[in-house]
Structures are given as C-alpha cells and as structure tokens.
Design an enzyme around this catalytic site. Structure first.
Site, PDB file in Angstrom:
ATOM      1  N   CYS A   2      48.647  36.711  51.087  1.00 49.96           N
ATOM      2  CA  CYS A   2      49.882  36.214  51.705  1.00 49.96           C
ATOM      3  C   CYS A   2      50.183  34.765  51.320  1.00 49.96           C
ATOM      4  O   CYS A   2      49.288  34.023  50.922  1.00 49.96           O
ATOM      5  CB  CYS A   2      49.760  36.294  53.212  1.00 49.96           C
ATOM      6  SG  CYS A   2      49.254  37.896  53.811  1.00 49.96           S
ATOM      7  N   ARG A  27      50.676  35.300  43.913  1.00 50.64           N
ATOM      8  CA  ARG A  27      49.509  35.565  44.745  1.00 50.64           C
ATOM      9  C   ARG A  27      49.421  37.041  45.139  1.00 50.64           C
ATOM     10  O   ARG A  27      48.396  37.482  45.619  1.00 50.64           O
ATOM     11  CB  ARG A  27      49.587  34.725  46.018  1.00 50.64           C
ATOM     12  CG  ARG A  27      49.428  33.246  45.774  1.00 50.64           C
ATOM     13  CD  ARG A  27      49.634  32.476  47.050  1.00 50.64           C
ATOM     14  NE  ARG A  27      48.656  32.840  48.054  1.00 50.64           N
ATOM     15  CZ  ARG A  27      47.550  32.157  48.316  1.00 50.64           C
ATOM     16  NH1 ARG A  27      47.291  31.072  47.625  1.00 50.64           N
ATOM     17  NH2 ARG A  27      46.711  32.527  49.241  1.00 50.64           N
ATOM     18  N   TRP A  75      50.858  40.318  52.077  1.00 54.26           N
ATOM     19  CA  TRP A  75      50.031  41.273  51.337  1.00 54.26           C
ATOM     20  C   TRP A  75      49.317  42.075  52.406  1.00 54.26           C
ATOM     21  O   TRP A  75      48.465  41.543  53.129  1.00 54.26           O
ATOM     22  CB  TRP A  75      49.050  40.490  50.456  1.00 54.26           C
ATOM     23  CG  TRP A  75      48.281  41.292  49.467  1.00 54.26           C
ATOM     24  CD1 TRP A  75      48.707  41.692  48.230  1.00 54.26           C
ATOM     25  CD2 TRP A  75      46.931  41.759  49.591  1.00 54.26           C
ATOM     26  NE1 TRP A  75      47.707  42.383  47.592  1.00 54.26           N
ATOM     27  CE2 TRP A  75      46.610  42.444  48.407  1.00 54.26           C
ATOM     28  CE3 TRP A  75      45.970  41.675  50.587  1.00 54.26           C
ATOM     29  CZ2 TRP A  75      45.373  43.024  48.182  1.00 54.26           C
ATOM     30  CZ3 TRP A  75      44.724  42.262  50.368  1.00 54.26           C
ATOM     31  CH2 TRP A  75      44.437  42.926  49.180  1.00 54.26           C
ATOM     32  N   ASN A 101      48.644  33.701  57.550  1.00 56.77           N
ATOM     33  CA  ASN A 101      47.789  34.191  56.456  1.00 56.77           C
ATOM     34  C   ASN A 101      46.397  34.383  57.031  1.00 56.77           C
ATOM     35  O   ASN A 101      45.940  33.548  57.805  1.00 56.77           O
ATOM     36  CB  ASN A 101      47.666  33.149  55.341  1.00 56.77           C
ATOM     37  CG  ASN A 101      48.882  33.095  54.463  1.00 56.77           C
ATOM     38  OD1 ASN A 101      49.857  33.798  54.708  1.00 56.77           O
ATOM     39  ND2 ASN A 101      48.840  32.245  53.454  1.00 56.77           N
ATOM     40  N   GLY A 102      45.716  35.449  56.605  1.00 61.27           N
ATOM     41  CA  GLY A 102      44.343  35.651  57.059  1.00 61.27           C
ATOM     42  C   GLY A 102      44.211  36.918  57.880  1.00 61.27           C
ATOM     43  O   GLY A 102      45.086  37.790  57.839  1.00 61.27           O
ATOM     44  N   GLU A 485      34.002  39.570  30.576  1.00 60.03           N
ATOM     45  CA  GLU A 485      35.306  38.954  30.817  1.00 60.03           C
ATOM     46  C   GLU A 485      36.397  39.636  29.977  1.00 60.03           C
ATOM     47  O   GLU A 485      37.505  39.878  30.457  1.00 60.03           O
ATOM     48  CB  GLU A 485      35.227  37.443  30.503  1.00 60.03           C
ATOM     49  CG  GLU A 485      36.529  36.686  30.663  1.00 60.03           C
ATOM     50  CD  GLU A 485      37.126  36.732  32.077  1.00 60.03           C
ATOM     51  OE1 GLU A 485      36.484  37.259  32.990  1.00 60.03           O
ATOM     52  OE2 GLU A 485      38.263  36.261  32.220  1.00 60.03           O
ATOM     53  N   LYS A 489      39.671  41.417  31.486  1.00 59.89           N
ATOM     54  CA  LYS A 489      41.024  40.957  31.099  1.00 59.89           C
ATOM     55  C   LYS A 489      41.881  42.140  30.699  1.00 59.89           C
ATOM     56  O   LYS A 489      43.053  42.199  31.014  1.00 59.89           O
ATOM     57  CB  LYS A 489      40.964  39.980  29.910  1.00 59.89           C
ATOM     58  CG  LYS A 489      40.681  38.538  30.175  1.00 59.89           C
ATOM     59  CD  LYS A 489      41.660  37.773  31.002  1.00 59.89           C
ATOM     60  CE  LYS A 489      41.512  37.941  32.464  1.00 59.89           C
ATOM     61  NZ  LYS A 489      40.584  37.198  33.241  1.00 59.89           N
ATOM     62  N   GLU A 492      42.414  44.702  34.050  1.00 52.76           N
ATOM     63  CA  GLU A 492      43.155  44.245  35.221  1.00 52.76           C
ATOM     64  C   GLU A 492      44.658  44.135  34.972  1.00 52.76           C
ATOM     65  O   GLU A 492      45.447  44.315  35.889  1.00 52.76           O
ATOM     66  CB  GLU A 492      42.598  42.927  35.771  1.00 52.76           C
ATOM     67  CG  GLU A 492      42.751  41.720  34.880  1.00 52.76           C
ATOM     68  CD  GLU A 492      42.158  40.449  35.510  1.00 52.76           C
ATOM     69  OE1 GLU A 492      42.033  40.375  36.731  1.00 52.76           O
ATOM     70  OE2 GLU A 492      41.835  39.534  34.745  1.00 52.76           O
ATOM     71  N   HIS A 508      21.590  54.400  26.598  1.00 53.08           N
ATOM     72  CA  HIS A 508      21.016  55.021  27.799  1.00 53.08           C
ATOM     73  C   HIS A 508      22.085  55.724  28.626  1.00 53.08           C
ATOM     74  O   HIS A 508      22.036  55.689  29.851  1.00 53.08           O
ATOM     75  CB  HIS A 508      20.274  53.960  28.618  1.00 53.08           C
ATOM     76  CG  HIS A 508      19.155  53.336  27.858  1.00 53.08           C
ATOM     77  ND1 HIS A 508      17.970  53.986  27.621  1.00 53.08           N
ATOM     78  CD2 HIS A 508      19.064  52.139  27.221  1.00 53.08           C
ATOM     79  CE1 HIS A 508      17.182  53.211  26.899  1.00 53.08           C
ATOM     80  NE2 HIS A 508      17.828  52.083  26.635  1.00 53.08           N
ATOM     81  N   LYS A 606      45.825  36.648  43.452  1.00 46.21           N
ATOM     82  CA  LYS A 606      45.251  35.528  42.709  1.00 46.21           C
ATOM     83  C   LYS A 606      44.058  34.935  43.445  1.00 46.21           C
ATOM     84  O   LYS A 606      43.053  34.589  42.858  1.00 46.21           O
ATOM     85  CB  LYS A 606      46.344  34.462  42.525  1.00 46.21           C
ATOM     86  CG  LYS A 606      45.892  33.214  41.789  1.00 46.21           C
ATOM     87  CD  LYS A 606      45.748  33.497  40.331  1.00 46.21           C
ATOM     88  CE  LYS A 606      45.174  32.346  39.551  1.00 46.21           C
ATOM     89  NZ  LYS A 606      44.603  32.795  38.281  1.00 46.21           N
TER      90      LYS A 606
HETATM   91  C1  G6P Z   1      40.663  37.061  41.939  1.00 48.59           C
HETATM   92  C2  G6P Z   1      41.372  36.625  40.678  1.00 48.59           C
HETATM   93  C3  G6P Z   1      40.360  36.381  39.565  1.00 48.59           C
HETATM   94  C4  G6P Z   1      39.314  35.385  40.004  1.00 48.59           C
HETATM   95  C5  G6P Z   1      38.643  35.816  41.308  1.00 48.59           C
HETATM   96  C6  G6P Z   1      37.806  34.692  41.888  1.00 48.59           C
HETATM   97  O1  G6P Z   1      40.138  38.341  41.770  1.00 48.59           O
HETATM   98  O2  G6P Z   1      42.318  37.588  40.274  1.00 48.59           O
HETATM   99  O3  G6P Z   1      41.026  35.897  38.417  1.00 48.59           O
HETATM  100  O4  G6P Z   1      38.355  35.250  39.007  1.00 48.59           O
HETATM  101  O5  G6P Z   1      39.622  36.145  42.294  1.00 48.59           O
HETATM  102  O6  G6P Z   1      38.668  33.673  42.288  1.00 48.59           O
HETATM  103  P1  G6P Z   1      38.274  32.157  42.387  1.00 48.59           P
HETATM  104  O7  G6P Z   1      39.502  31.461  42.872  1.00 48.59           O
HETATM  105  O8  G6P Z   1      37.144  32.095  43.374  1.00 48.59           O
HETATM  106  O9  G6P Z   1      37.854  31.699  41.037  1.00 48.59           O
END
Ligand code: G6P
Length: 611
Positions: A2, A27, A75, A101-102, A485, A489, A492, A508, A606
């Site tokens: 949110c 976000r 959200w 938020n929360g 990573e 990428k 996602e 395996h 985010k």
């Molecule tokens: C979310 C984001 C990722 C990020 C992760 C951790 O899943 O989409 O890109 O790596 O949170 O977030 P932070 O702010 O703790 O790096």
C-alpha cells in the site's frame, strides 16, 4: 504494498494526492482512494477498484477545491480488492476518516469489542476496525485526537502507518506509525505525508522521520510531533539527497531499462563514497578496526534479490576474510531460533530498509546481543535506523519493481566490506589490497561498455526466445550466485518459469527437464572451475539445449556455446557486477517482446512490509 500520500497547505490537495499516488504505483496496488476537505465542509471521499486511472475518471468534473486531504493505494491483504475495501475508511458516524498501510493482527478481537459497543462494519478490512477503534477512544475519553490515537496504538497489535482526519478538526491531518514507513515533508506551501520518498520528492526534499509509536499533527503552517504519552517532542528537519529526475522516466520507455542504464553512474557514486585514492574508508559506518578484528562469524540475512547479493557476498567475504559466513533468507532465519555467535556480525541487506522479515531478523540479532550492520539504500528507513552500523548504497530512488541498480550497488558495498575486513584481519596483503581497489574502480566503465556493446545483441536474442515456457540458469561458485539473480529477473517480469541451478547439481534430477530447444544460460567466468562448468554445458547441449554463455572476453566457450555474451575481464570476485548486466537485459527484453508491463509485474510489490 500500500501507499499513503497526504497534503495540508495552500494548494489544491487532490492534484498533489493523485500525483503522489501515481508515483507510488510501482509499489503494487489494486484499488485507490482519496479524501479531501474544504474548510468547514464535509470530507469528500472517492474510491475506485483497479488502476489509478479509474479513480481519476471518477474525479473528472468534481470540483474538489479542498487544500487538505489524504490518499491511498491499496494492496489487498484483509478482504478482496474492491471499492468497498479500498481506503480511505470512515468510522460509523463519519467522525474519523483514515488510510492505513500495514496489518492489524488483533483485528478480530477488536471487531468483537466494537460489536459490544454497537459499531457495525461495512468492509472486510482490518483498517475499518482501526478507524472505529480510534473513534471509540475519541468519544469515550473526549480528550482529542492525540489521546485517541495513542490509546489506539497501545491497544492494537501489528504494523501500521496511518493518516487520519477528524471531523471536528477541519484543518489538520494526524499521522502515526509503527513498523511501517512514513515521512513528513515540508515546503513553503504546506506539509506532506508519504509512505515513500518518491511520492513527494517533486515537492520537497526536506523531511522529518517519525519513529515507531510516535504521532504528528500536520497543520497548514506547522507540524507538531508527539510521543506515546501525548507529550510534544522535537524533530530535526533532514534533507534527502536524491535527485528528483531519478524518479522520472526521462525519455526511457520503462523505469527498469532506465535503471539498468543508470548502473555505471550509481556504481561509481557508491564506490566513491567508500574508496579513497588507495584505501577504503568505512569511518562513516562507525565500524572500527577493533570490531572487525573480533568478528568470528558472519551471518548475512536478506530477501529476494538482496539475498542473492548475500550469496555472492558469502563467497567473497569468506575468501577474503577467512571468517565463516552463513547466508540466509530472512523469513527462514527469523523463525528457526538461530543460535548466534556472540562474536558474530549479522549483515542485513535491503534496498528499502523496510522489508518486514529482514527487519525482524535484525531485531532477532539485536535481541541476542549480536552486532548488526545494514547495507541499505533508503536513508532513514527502519533497518538503517536500528542497525548498529550502516553502509549506504547510493542507487537513488528505484522505481521498477524488479531491482537492478540497487542490486549492483549492494554488490559494491559487499565488496568494499569484504576487502576492508580481509585487510584489517591481515588475510590479504597490501599488494592484493591495492590490486582490488584499483580494479573495483574500473567497474563503472566496464558496465558502461557492456551496455554499449551487448544491448542490441540481447534484444535480438530476446525476441527469438520470447515464446519459451522454461529457462535454466547454471553456474558454479560466484557464477551460481549470479544465476540465482538472472533467473529471478527473468521469471518475475516475464512470467516464464525459470530455475537457477548449481551446474554440478543438474545431474541429480533437473537435467531430465532438458529437451530440444530448452534455453540454458550458462555463466562461466571463474577460472578455477571453468572447465567443470563447460562440461556441464556440454551435457545439456548434447541433450538438445540451446546454450547461451555469459563469459569473460578472454575465455573460449566456442565448443559449447550457441550464443555468447562476452563481458570485460576483471578480477574473479567482481564478475557478478558484470555478468548480472546481460542477465538483467535478457529479463527486460524478453518481457518487452511479450508485451507485458515490465515495471509493474502482477502480484509483486516493491517493498514487502508485511510477512
Ligand atoms: C521485493 C522486491 C525485490 C527485493 C526484495 C527485498 O520482493 O521486488 O526486488 O529484492 O523485495 O527487498 P529489500 O527492499 O529488502 O531489498
């Protein structure tokens, strides 16, 4: 997650609220709403399910002249995405209007309490419960907003950042928080509140940070802060150093590609903040040589891509410092009752500094009396404020949900920490120290070289593979770490199923998934294990895989590679900084070829501020 925006000043609030909410879209959200009031008039509320555009449409033709208002992007957690569940929420008789938020954990118990006092609820949200609880205390004790808010903060469990308007106080916005981010901005036009800096950066870079269990009242010409006793407290006005343009697309089609292209610059800034002519200076972090010499164990804890930085850092830290390093996903660490070495160091890596699980992991370490260090991008965030030491990354605001530039600057912070710790502990000599410092300084131009020379090639490759259902990323050592990573990428943002595997582990089980045309991206930069990785690539190729190899320009992969992406030569520790760039570009361009919204992938947020 949110987003909250609020404004109280001399300008039309609705424009500022909508602009701020649009900057928080990244976000992740599924409904939005605003509440605006004109002096001495009723509060007007507009809400809409779906995109902000739907709310804008509803507001067309409405003459909202009020200069005081709050807005929210929701959200969904408690209750489906719908207009009814969208914020702002209003108490039974319209006395309290609130955005939140929360999560309120004891909302069921509070709902029962409200029921006993004849309150009824129209939505399925914990937020509406919170709104009525404030109203309940406001009316019961008749001691005004701060009393009602403080009594509520003592009564509720969970995390929250709230912005509240009381019918009886037309020119005021009240805010409070616990474990959910919130800042207050100030300029000559008035006062702003936001859950995230980009929402208000266009209007001001002068902010106040409110701590957990503190509240504030935003008037048109001043802001007053309160502690949980209701006593006034003083706060310092701080300046945010982020550049406004960093939160704009500036001609790029998407934030993700803009942020990929910003990497040479932000990597350089981050290096320059730690590396002097011929030594590394960690004095800003407060970490002393004495402390470094005493650490006997390192724990790295993080989520998502930040966890992948941790996996890279584990290899580098262990190699350079010879201290055992354990890297863990924060949501696992916090619940496994970790037994921590008192002479250990817990490193928490987080772009936002607000990820709920990472924050909880930090607190677990502190409870056990273990030293903590954050690698953090957002100044003033919860983890930055609670960690004993902080290494700030200078990525600036990152808007695309899929992290790129923050990831790259986190790697730099991990490298400088590893190099300095290795040196202070006497595990690397002056010559190696100087060699590492010299080489790290070359990374920005090497990343720029890759962007200039690989982008077109990757665009072509990506259009060829836009239709695939699966992809595999394999490597060994640091190449495995970066495979994690690369795979994230791709999946996602493109929604293509993808997996990262330690190349030696493929046999395996997972190799049975390889068939004609399966895309396998092999990362092979580590000289000591290069031949082993090549053998694994030969194994998948002979089973029909299409092999894309990401390797150093001085390594020969011709016998196995169908398509080769060469990265500039560097020292073995630093290859992740170079190999991640083509992997980011592959994720981006495949997604663009599939016509998807690359900056706002479905279901993702985010900054994950709930468990
Ligand atoms: C979310 C984001 C990722 C990020 C992760 C951790 O899943 O989409 O890109 O790596 O949170 O977030 P932070 O702010 O703790 O790096």
């Amino acid at each position: 997650m949110c987003g909250i925006v609020g404004y109280n000043g001399s300008k039309k609030a609705v424009d500022i609220l909508l602009d701020g909410l649009s900057r928080l879209e990244y976000r992740g959200y599924d409904s939005a709403g605003v509440a605006v009031r004109d002096k001495d008039k009723e509060i007007q509320i507009f809400k809409a399910k779906g995109k902000l555009e739907n709310l804008r449409e509803k507001l067309e033709g409405e003459k909202l002249k009020g200069t005081c208002g709050i807005g929210h992007t929701r959200w969904a957690t408690h209750g489906e995405p719908s207009e009814t569940n969208a914020h702002p929420h209003v108490s039974n008789d319209g006395n309290v209007t609130l955005v939140h938020n929360g999560i309120i954990e004891n909302y069921q118990e509070l709902t029962a309490k409200l029921g006993r006092h004849d309150y009824t609820l129209y939505s399925e949200t914990d937020t509406e419960v919170l709104t009525n609880i404030i109203d309940y205390y406001y009316k019961k004790y008749k001691m005004g907003p701060i009393d009602a808010i403080n009594r509520t903060m003592v009564r509720v469990r969970g995390s929250y950042a709230i912005a509240v308007m009381f019918r009886d106080y037309p020119d005021e916005i009240w805010v409070a928080r616990k474990d959910s981010p919130m800042i207050i901005g100030e300029n000559e036009d008035g006062y702003y509140v936001a859950s995230d800096v980009p929402a208000i950066l266009k209007y001001t870079n002068k902010v106040y940070y409110i701590d957990n269990l503190e509240a504030a009242c935003l008037k048109k010409d001043k802001v007053i802060f309160y502690d949980l006793n209701g006593d006034e407290i003083k706060k310092e006005l701080k300046e945010i150093k982020w550049d406004v343009s960093a939160a704009e697309k500036e001609g790029y089609e998407h934030f993700m590609i803009k942020e990929i292209n910003e990497q040479p610059d932000v990597i350089k800034k981050t290096i320059n903040s730690f590396v002097r002519e011929d030594y590394i200076d960690l004095s800003n972090t407060g970490l002393s040589d004495e402390e470094i010499k005493n650490f006997k164990q390192i724990y790295i804890v993080a989520c998502g891509s930040a966890y992948h930085v941790g996996v890279c850092a584990q290899y580098v830290l262990e190699d350079l410092t010879r201290i055992p390093v354990r890297v863990e996903i924060a949501s696992e660490f916090r619940y496994r009752k970790p037994i921590l070495d008192k002479d250990g160091l817990v490193i928490v890596i987080s772009q936002s500094g607000e990820t709920a699980d990472s924050l909880a992991a930090l607190r677990e370490a502190k409870n056990q009396g273990v030293k903590t260090l954050g690698i953090i991008n957002v100044v003033g965030s919860s983890i930055a404020r609670e960690a004993d030491h902080v290494l700030y990354t200078l990525a600036g605001p990152e808007i695309a949900v899929a992290t790129t530039k923050a990831f790259s600057t986190q790697l730099i912070a991990a490298y400088v920490l590893a190099i300095q710790m290795g040196y202070v502990k006497g595990k690397i000599n002056e010559t190696v120290y100087q060699e590492l410092i010299e080489e790290i300084k070359t990374l920005p131009e090497k990343v720029q070289y890759e962007l200039d020379h690989l982008t077109n090639k990757i665009q072509k490759l990506s259009s060829k593979f836009s239709h695939i259902k699966d992809a595999f990323y394999i490597g060994r050592g640091l190449d495995y770490a970066i495979s994690l990573e690369g795979s994230l990428k791709l999946k996602e943002v493109s929604y293509i199923h993808s997996e990262a595997y330690a190349a030696g582990e493929l046999k395996h089980g997972t190799i049975s998934l390889i068939e004609d045309g399966t895309l396998v991206i092999g990362i092979a930069t580590q000289e000591e294990i290069f031949e082993k990785t090549i053998s694994n690539l030969v194994e998948v190729k002979s089973r029909g895989a299409y092999v894309v190899t990401v390797t150093s320009e001085d390594m020969d992969v011709s016998k196995v590679s169908n398509f080769t992406l060469n990265v500039p030569k560097t020292l073995k520790y630093f290859y992740p900084s170079l190999t991640v760039v083509p992997l980011q570009l592959i994720g981006y361009y495949i997604t663009v070829s599939r016509g998807l919204d690359v900056d706002k992938p479905r279901n993702l947020a985010k900054s994950v501020t709930v468990e």
